[in-house]
Design a protein around this motif. Structure first.
Motif, PDB file in Angstrom:
ATOM      1  N   VAL A   9      29.828 106.292  67.691  1.00  0.00           N
ATOM      2  CA  VAL A   9      30.306 106.936  68.775  1.00  0.00           C
ATOM      3  C   VAL A   9      31.379 106.058  69.609  1.00  0.00           C
ATOM      4  N   ARG A  10      31.150 104.715  69.714  1.00  0.00           N
ATOM      5  CA  ARG A  10      31.662 103.769  70.136  1.00  0.00           C
ATOM      6  C   ARG A  10      33.128 103.725  69.542  1.00  0.00           C
ATOM      7  N   GLY A  11      33.083 103.409  68.436  1.00  0.00           N
ATOM      8  CA  GLY A  11      34.356 103.416  67.446  1.00  0.00           C
ATOM      9  C   GLY A  11      35.064 104.512  67.606  1.00  0.00           C
ATOM     10  N   LEU A  12      34.383 105.768  67.517  1.00  0.00           N
ATOM     11  CA  LEU A  12      35.536 107.047  67.581  1.00  0.00           C
ATOM     12  C   LEU A  12      36.015 107.029  68.940  1.00  0.00           C
ATOM     13  N   ALA A  13      35.230 106.818  70.070  1.00  0.00           N
ATOM     14  CA  ALA A  13      35.855 106.819  71.634  1.00  0.00           C
ATOM     15  C   ALA A  13      37.154 106.026  71.863  1.00  0.00           C
ATOM     16  N   GLN A  14      37.163 104.613  70.652  1.00  0.00           N
ATOM     17  CA  GLN A  14      38.231 103.933  70.956  1.00  0.00           C
ATOM     18  C   GLN A  14      39.383 104.191  70.167  1.00  0.00           C
ATOM     19  N   SER A  15      39.231 105.333  69.113  1.00  0.00           N
ATOM     20  CA  SER A  15      39.865 105.765  68.029  1.00  0.00           C
ATOM     21  C   SER A  15      40.993 106.598  68.749  1.00  0.00           C
ATOM     22  N   LEU A  16      42.181 106.983  67.747  1.00  0.00           N
ATOM     23  CA  LEU A  16      42.919 107.924  68.001  1.00  0.00           C
ATOM     24  C   LEU A  16      42.577 109.352  68.115  1.00  0.00           C
ATOM     25  N   GLN A  17      41.381 109.671  67.808  1.00  0.00           N
ATOM     26  CA  GLN A  17      40.895 111.092  68.221  1.00  0.00           C
ATOM     27  C   GLN A  17      39.483 110.961  68.921  1.00  0.00           C
ATOM     28  N   PRO A  18      39.487 110.462  70.144  1.00  0.00           N
ATOM     29  CA  PRO A  18      38.369 110.389  71.017  1.00  0.00           C
ATOM     30  C   PRO A  18      37.486 111.689  71.151  1.00  0.00           C
ATOM     31  N   THR A  19      38.150 112.830  70.774  1.00  0.00           N
ATOM     32  CA  THR A  19      37.271 114.084  70.773  1.00  0.00           C
ATOM     33  C   THR A  19      36.132 114.134  69.680  1.00  0.00           C
ATOM     34  N   GLN A  20      36.336 113.265  68.535  1.00  0.00           N
ATOM     35  CA  GLN A  20      35.395 113.376  67.674  1.00  0.00           C
ATOM     36  C   GLN A  20      34.014 112.531  68.305  1.00  0.00           C
ATOM     37  N   ALA A  21      34.449 111.489  69.133  1.00  0.00           N
ATOM     38  CA  ALA A  21      33.125 110.975  69.650  1.00  0.00           C
ATOM     39  C   ALA A  21      32.397 111.875  70.625  1.00  0.00           C
ATOM     40  N   ILE A  22      32.928 112.804  71.190  1.00  0.00           N
ATOM     41  CA  ILE A  22      32.332 113.738  71.990  1.00  0.00           C
ATOM     42  C   ILE A  22      31.421 114.820  71.116  1.00  0.00           C
ATOM     43  N   SER A  23      32.159 115.070  69.836  1.00  0.00           N
ATOM     44  CA  SER A  23      31.317 115.914  69.004  1.00  0.00           C
ATOM     45  C   SER A  23      30.105 115.322  68.413  1.00  0.00           C
ATOM     46  N   TRP A  24      30.276 113.824  68.166  1.00  0.00           N
ATOM     47  CA  TRP A  24      29.182 113.203  67.527  1.00  0.00           C
ATOM     48  C   TRP A  24      28.122 113.163  68.791  1.00  0.00           C
TER      49      TRP A  24
END
Length: 576
Positions: free
Chosen positions: A74-89
């Motif tokens: 979740v942290r890695g996705l939040a820092q990525s170019l697609q932060p919305t994926q972190a919200i989905s996770w």
């Protein structure tokens, strides 16, 4: 186990991570050493050698991922170019058997801030309350930061007010949020409360937010107090802070103070430092100094970038250095810097201001990229200045084709027609504005006196001292007429008598603000006014005379640049 942890710490590439993963899988240890597996996922998701897709592959090989392993992804996705994926996770994790913790919520909220996901942030907020994480200072600060970044400063303020404990990060988040959210006065008040009432020492993040607020307001007194605080706390050892101080002084109208900070920096100057000071002189119309600094920059070993060239071109534009600007523009490709649409726009403006409309038009047509609305608006503005009806109509047609609904487009075309007394055409443009529901942006100006911001609109009678202001303005108009002033009534786009046109001009917002400054400050005190639109020809002429008659330095910051009026002259040399 200890040997494997040591190897993990020495990983320098994704290949190393995969080798360790392979060893854990073949030895049967992958599922039984969760701390090692978590470290592998963290390395894959968060380290300089990160490969987020590999981290997700690792995660999916786990039978029952732990909270820490979920958090790493979740942290890695939040820092990525697609932060919305972190919200989905986060949503998936919330519905799974694995419980979220305060860190999960914090990472998901950071993703909401980056994705400007307001409704998702509210949902996570309600879950934080339900899970009992509401007392976590770090989590509350993250929540406050999210609300500020998505633009809901009311919620941000509410979270801040309800915090039982606040650290410096909490104050920083709200100060920055207020400054960036067009509530700079409140940002400065909060900075003052933090330092004076709470006794907290600011850090570099705190002063950056407060300086941004001062820059918006043009509040040099507040900016000077923050600058003193910066020096006392030794925060001027951070180049980012010095750059912000330079920018603040420049935007408050004091380019000499900005230059002093630049010359006396104790930390090294970086590319942004040079760009900031070059743009400072550009905004103030000192093209020669800006170009001198542009040359010094290259000699000092700092290579100019696209922003450097834009600042230098703006300097040429504001100072009327047409040939220098064209030469600079033509040298960009040679220096390995590709011009973008802003560079082309500045050159179009440069040529247009000089009356070289055909060349400006040719530049637009020769662009390798699509000419945006701003370029055609620039050409329309130049056509208005030089009364070129044919070019104005052509630029206006282009803007209509592009779907532009900016009120300024219609007003400029009306202005061209009005200057030629083509009142039927003026009426036709106004009818088009009504059909398209285009409303003219009202001009307003404001002035700070004794720490209080006073805002004026054209013909304003809402101020508590409006009668005194109008009386002073009547006195001013009598005195400037004695110096030969004649109202520039061609700026009034109405088919009315000359006397009515003069009255319409007399109560423009910048004149009201200057009149208020004269009655509210002691003799010799500089007066500073900020306006949301371009200063009109008539106000420019009047304020020049006011500076001479009343022996006042008057600084007007309009939407594009500064005008420093002193002893009957303006720093723009009547070229703006």
């Amino acid at each position: 186990m200890a040997n494997l942890e040591s190897l993990l710490q020495k990983c320098t590439s994704l290949a190393h991570i995969k080798q360790l993963q392979s060893h854990l899988l073949t030895s049967g240890k992958f599922q039984f050493y969760p701390s090692l597996t978590t470290k592998l996922i963290e390395l894959s998701a968060l380290s300089p050698i990160a490969d987020l897709s590999h981290a997700i592959t690792l995660f999916h090989q786990l039978r029952k991922p732990s909270t820490n392993q979920w958090n790493a992804v979740v942290r890695g996705l939040a820092q990525s170019l697609q932060p919305t994926q972190a919200i989905s996770w986060y949503k998936t994790m919330s519905q799974a058997s694995q419980k979220v913790d305060a860190l999960t919520c914090s990472f998901a909220l950071k993703a909401c801030a980056r994705a400007l996901a307001f409704s998702e942030a509210m949902q996570i907020h309600s879950q934080i309350v339900r899970f009992g994480f509401g007392v976590d200072v770090l989590l509350q600060t993250t929540l406050l930061d999210v609300y500020a970044k998505v633009g809901d400063l009311g919620f941000a303020q509410k979270v801040f007010d309800e915090m039982s404990e606040r650290d410096i990060a909490s104050w920083n988040a709200l100060i920055a949020g207020l400054a960036q959210g067009s509530r700079p006065t409140e940002a400065i008040a909060l900075f003052k409360r933090m330092s004076e009432e709470e006794g907290l020492k600011p850090n570099e993040v705190t002063v950056l937010g407060a300086l941004s607020a001062c820059s918006q307001l043009g509040g040099v007194k507040g900016g000077e107090r923050i600058h003193v605080c910066i020096m006392e706390e030794k925060l001027d050892m951070h180049v980012i802070v010095c750059n912000a101080v330079i920018d603040m002084y420049a935007k408050c109208g004091f380019v000499d103070k900005a230059y002093w900070v630049f010359k006396n920096m104790k930390c090294g100057k970086n590319l942004i430092t040079w760009n900031t000071v070059i743009m400072a002189f550009a905004m103030h119309g000192d093209g020669d100094k800006a170009l001198e600094l542009f040359g010094e920059m290259a000699k000092s070993g700092v290579c100019p970038d696209a922003v450097s060239y834009l600042a230098a071109l703006c300097a040429c534009n504001h100072a009327g250095l047409v040939e220098d600007g064209v030469r600079l523009f033509n040298s960009m490709e040679v220096q390995g810097v590709s011009p973008n649409v802003k560079h082309y726009g500045t050159v179009v403006d440069l040529l247009g201001r000089a009356g070289r409309l055909q060349e400006a038009y040719q530049i637009i047509n020769s662009m390798p990229m699509f000419a945006d609305v701003v370029l055609w608006q620039t050409l329309l503005g130049a056509s208005k200045t030089y009364g070129n009806v044919e070019m104005a109509e052509m630029a206006s047609r282009k803007l209509v084709e592009m779907g532009s609904k900016g009120c300024g487009d219609f007003v400029l075309l009306s202005n061209v027609y009005a200057a030629h007394e083509r009142w039927d055409d003026v009426g036709r443009v106004r009818e088009a504005m009504k059909r398209r529901d285009v409303k003219k942006i009202p001009g307003f100006g404001y002035i700070e006196v004794d720490g209080v911001i006073h805002k004026f609109v054209n013909g304003d009678q809402s101020h508590v001292k409006w009668r005194e202001i109008y009386a002073k303005l009547d006195e001013i108009m009598l005195r400037v007429k004695a110096y030969g002033y004649v109202a520039k009534t061609n700026n009034v786009l109405h088919d009315i008598g000359e006397e009515e046109k003069e009255n319409a001009l007399s109560y423009h917002c910048e004149k009201l603000a200057v009149a208020f400054g004269l009655i509210s400050t002691s003799e010799g005190t500089p007066i500073q006014v900020i306006k949301n639109l371009r200063i009109c020809d008539d106000c420019h002429a009047v304020i020049k005379l006011i500076s001479k008659i009343y022996n006042r330095e008057i600084i007007v910051r309009d939407r594009a640049r500064f005008h420093r009026f002193k002893e009957g002259c303006c720093s723009c040399r009547d070229y703006w």
